[in-house]
Write a protein that holds these residues in place. Structure first.
Motif, short mmCIF file in Angstrom:
data_model
loop_
_atom_site.label_atom_id
_atom_site.label_comp_id
_atom_site.label_asym_id
_atom_site.label_seq_id
_atom_site.Cartn_x
_atom_site.Cartn_y
_atom_site.Cartn_z
N THR A 44 49.93 -49.56 6.77
CA THR A 44 49.58 -48.83 5.68
C THR A 44 48.05 -49.26 4.97
OG1 THR A 44 50.49 -48.05 3.51
CG2 THR A 44 50.62 -50.36 4.03
N VAL A 45 48.11 -48.53 3.82
CA VAL A 45 46.45 -48.97 3.22
C VAL A 45 46.66 -49.57 1.67
CG1 VAL A 45 44.35 -47.69 2.38
CG2 VAL A 45 45.53 -46.85 4.44
N VAL A 46 45.80 -50.44 1.48
CA VAL A 46 46.06 -51.28 0.10
C VAL A 46 45.29 -50.05 -0.76
CG1 VAL A 46 45.37 -52.87 -1.17
CG2 VAL A 46 46.12 -53.44 1.19
N GLN A 47 46.06 -49.40 -1.81
CA GLN A 47 45.59 -48.54 -2.75
C GLN A 47 45.02 -49.23 -3.97
OE1 GLN A 47 44.83 -45.56 -1.95
NE2 GLN A 47 45.57 -45.36 -0.20
N GLY A 48 45.74 -50.44 -4.44
CA GLY A 48 45.41 -51.17 -5.43
C GLY A 48 45.94 -52.54 -5.57
N VAL A 49 45.96 -53.24 -6.52
CA VAL A 49 46.45 -54.37 -6.88
C VAL A 49 47.04 -54.58 -8.39
CG1 VAL A 49 44.38 -55.88 -7.35
CG2 VAL A 49 46.47 -57.01 -6.37
N VAL A 50 48.10 -55.22 -8.48
CA VAL A 50 48.53 -55.53 -9.88
C VAL A 50 48.46 -56.94 -10.00
CG1 VAL A 50 50.51 -55.35 -11.47
CG2 VAL A 50 50.13 -53.52 -10.10
N ARG A 51 47.73 -57.33 -10.99
CA ARG A 51 47.47 -58.92 -11.20
C ARG A 51 48.56 -59.31 -12.03
NH1 ARG A 51 43.14 -61.07 -13.38
NH2 ARG A 51 43.78 -62.96 -12.47
N PHE A 52 49.71 -60.35 -11.57
CA PHE A 52 50.81 -60.79 -11.98
C PHE A 52 50.49 -62.12 -12.30
CE2 PHE A 52 55.36 -61.53 -12.22
CZ PHE A 52 55.91 -60.57 -12.65
N LEU A 53 51.35 -62.59 -13.35
CA LEU A 53 51.34 -63.92 -13.80
C LEU A 53 52.80 -64.24 -13.76
CD1 LEU A 53 49.30 -66.08 -14.59
CD2 LEU A 53 49.64 -65.61 -16.87
N ASP A 54 53.17 -65.42 -13.05
CA ASP A 54 54.70 -65.76 -12.89
C ASP A 54 54.71 -67.37 -13.26
OD1 ASP A 54 57.24 -66.46 -12.31
OD2 ASP A 54 56.97 -65.78 -10.37
N ALA A 55 55.01 -67.62 -14.38
CA ALA A 55 55.17 -69.04 -14.90
C ALA A 55 53.56 -69.66 -14.81
CB ALA A 55 56.21 -69.76 -14.22
N ASP A 56 52.82 -68.96 -15.36
CA ASP A 56 51.35 -69.28 -15.50
C ASP A 56 50.49 -69.27 -14.07
OD1 ASP A 56 50.98 -69.11 -18.26
OD2 ASP A 56 51.59 -71.44 -18.40
N CYS A 57 51.31 -68.88 -13.00
CA CYS A 57 50.57 -68.88 -11.63
C CYS A 57 50.42 -67.56 -11.21
CB CYS A 57 52.04 -69.73 -10.67
SG CYS A 57 51.09 -70.29 -9.23
N PRO A 58 49.20 -67.39 -10.54
CA PRO A 58 48.85 -66.10 -9.99
C PRO A 58 49.98 -65.49 -8.99
CG PRO A 58 46.99 -67.45 -10.05
CD PRO A 58 48.15 -68.20 -10.48
N ASP A 59 50.49 -64.45 -9.06
CA ASP A 59 51.22 -63.88 -7.96
C ASP A 59 51.15 -62.36 -8.13
OD1 ASP A 59 53.58 -63.67 -6.38
OD2 ASP A 59 54.96 -63.48 -7.85
N ASP A 60 49.63 -62.04 -7.52
CA ASP A 60 49.40 -60.64 -7.62
C ASP A 60 50.42 -59.82 -6.59
OD1 ASP A 60 47.39 -61.42 -9.16
OD2 ASP A 60 45.78 -61.52 -7.86
N LYS A 61 50.22 -58.36 -6.68
CA LYS A 61 50.99 -57.42 -5.98
C LYS A 61 50.16 -56.59 -5.46
CE LYS A 61 54.69 -59.53 -8.11
NZ LYS A 61 55.44 -60.75 -7.62
N LEU A 62 50.03 -56.48 -3.85
CA LEU A 62 49.52 -55.39 -3.45
C LEU A 62 50.16 -54.03 -3.58
CD1 LEU A 62 47.96 -56.81 -0.13
CD2 LEU A 62 46.71 -56.59 -2.41
N VAL A 63 49.68 -52.82 -3.75
CA VAL A 63 50.36 -51.51 -3.88
C VAL A 63 49.60 -50.82 -2.74
CG1 VAL A 63 50.81 -49.84 -5.22
CG2 VAL A 63 50.44 -51.77 -6.48
N CYS A 64 50.63 -50.37 -1.64
CA CYS A 64 49.94 -49.92 -0.56
C CYS A 64 50.66 -48.35 -0.60
CB CYS A 64 50.60 -50.54 0.54
SG CYS A 64 49.91 -52.43 0.37
N ALA A 65 49.96 -47.74 0.38
CA ALA A 65 50.62 -46.30 0.54
C ALA A 65 49.44 -45.39 1.51
CB ALA A 65 50.72 -45.24 -0.65
N ASP A 66 49.97 -44.49 2.22
CA ASP A 66 49.08 -43.78 3.28
C ASP A 66 47.76 -42.96 2.69
OD1 ASP A 66 50.45 -45.09 5.23
OD2 ASP A 66 51.65 -43.25 5.63
N ARG A 67 48.17 -42.52 1.20
CA ARG A 67 47.26 -41.74 0.45
C ARG A 67 47.07 -42.24 -1.08
NH1 ARG A 67 51.43 -37.69 1.43
NH2 ARG A 67 50.22 -37.20 3.09
N ALA A 68 46.08 -42.03 -1.49
CA ALA A 68 45.79 -42.38 -2.95
C ALA A 68 46.89 -42.17 -3.94
CB ALA A 68 44.35 -41.60 -3.44
#
Length: 112
Positions: A44-68
């Motif tokens: 798939t293709v990375v369309q974005g990233v959601v910056r997430f903090l988990d107990a003060d620790c970076p835990d980002d989530k890639l958001v993927c899809a075949d199209r925008a």
């Protein structure tokens, strides 16, 4: 396993096992528009990233899809992760785990 969320993820939720996130675990990835089973590799293709903090620790989530993603899809992903953060934060308070858990911001590869 840190938390089994009572909120089922409406998308395929997995990770990139060869890439470590800020928390030392494999980098999380959400894939829209596909159904996948455990241990499936999904091209798939990375369309974005959601910056997430988990107990003060970076835990980002890639958001993927075949199209925008549409603005509605972007909003749905962020709303789900904000809800997930509320549940996780409540569990962490009950377990006396210190630190903030929340969505920080979202970045998208293409303008809405």
């Amino acid at each position: 396993v840190d938390l089994v969320s009572p909120l089922p993820c409406p998308w395929a939720y997995g990770s990139l096992p060869e890439v470590l996130g800020g928390d030392g675990d494999p980098l999380d990835a959400i894939v829209l528009g596909c159904s996948a089973r455990r241990d499936d590799a999904v091209p798939t293709v990375v369309q974005g990233v959601v910056r997430f903090l988990d107990a003060d620790c970076p835990d980002d989530k890639l958001v993927c899809a075949d199209r925008a993603l549409t603005p509605r899809q972007r909003a749905a992903v962020v709303a789900f992760l904000r809800s997930y953060a509320l549940v996780k934060r409540a569990v962490q308070r009950w377990r006396a785990v210190p630190g903030a858990t929340r969505v920080l911001e979202a970045y998208w590869s293409q303008p809405a």
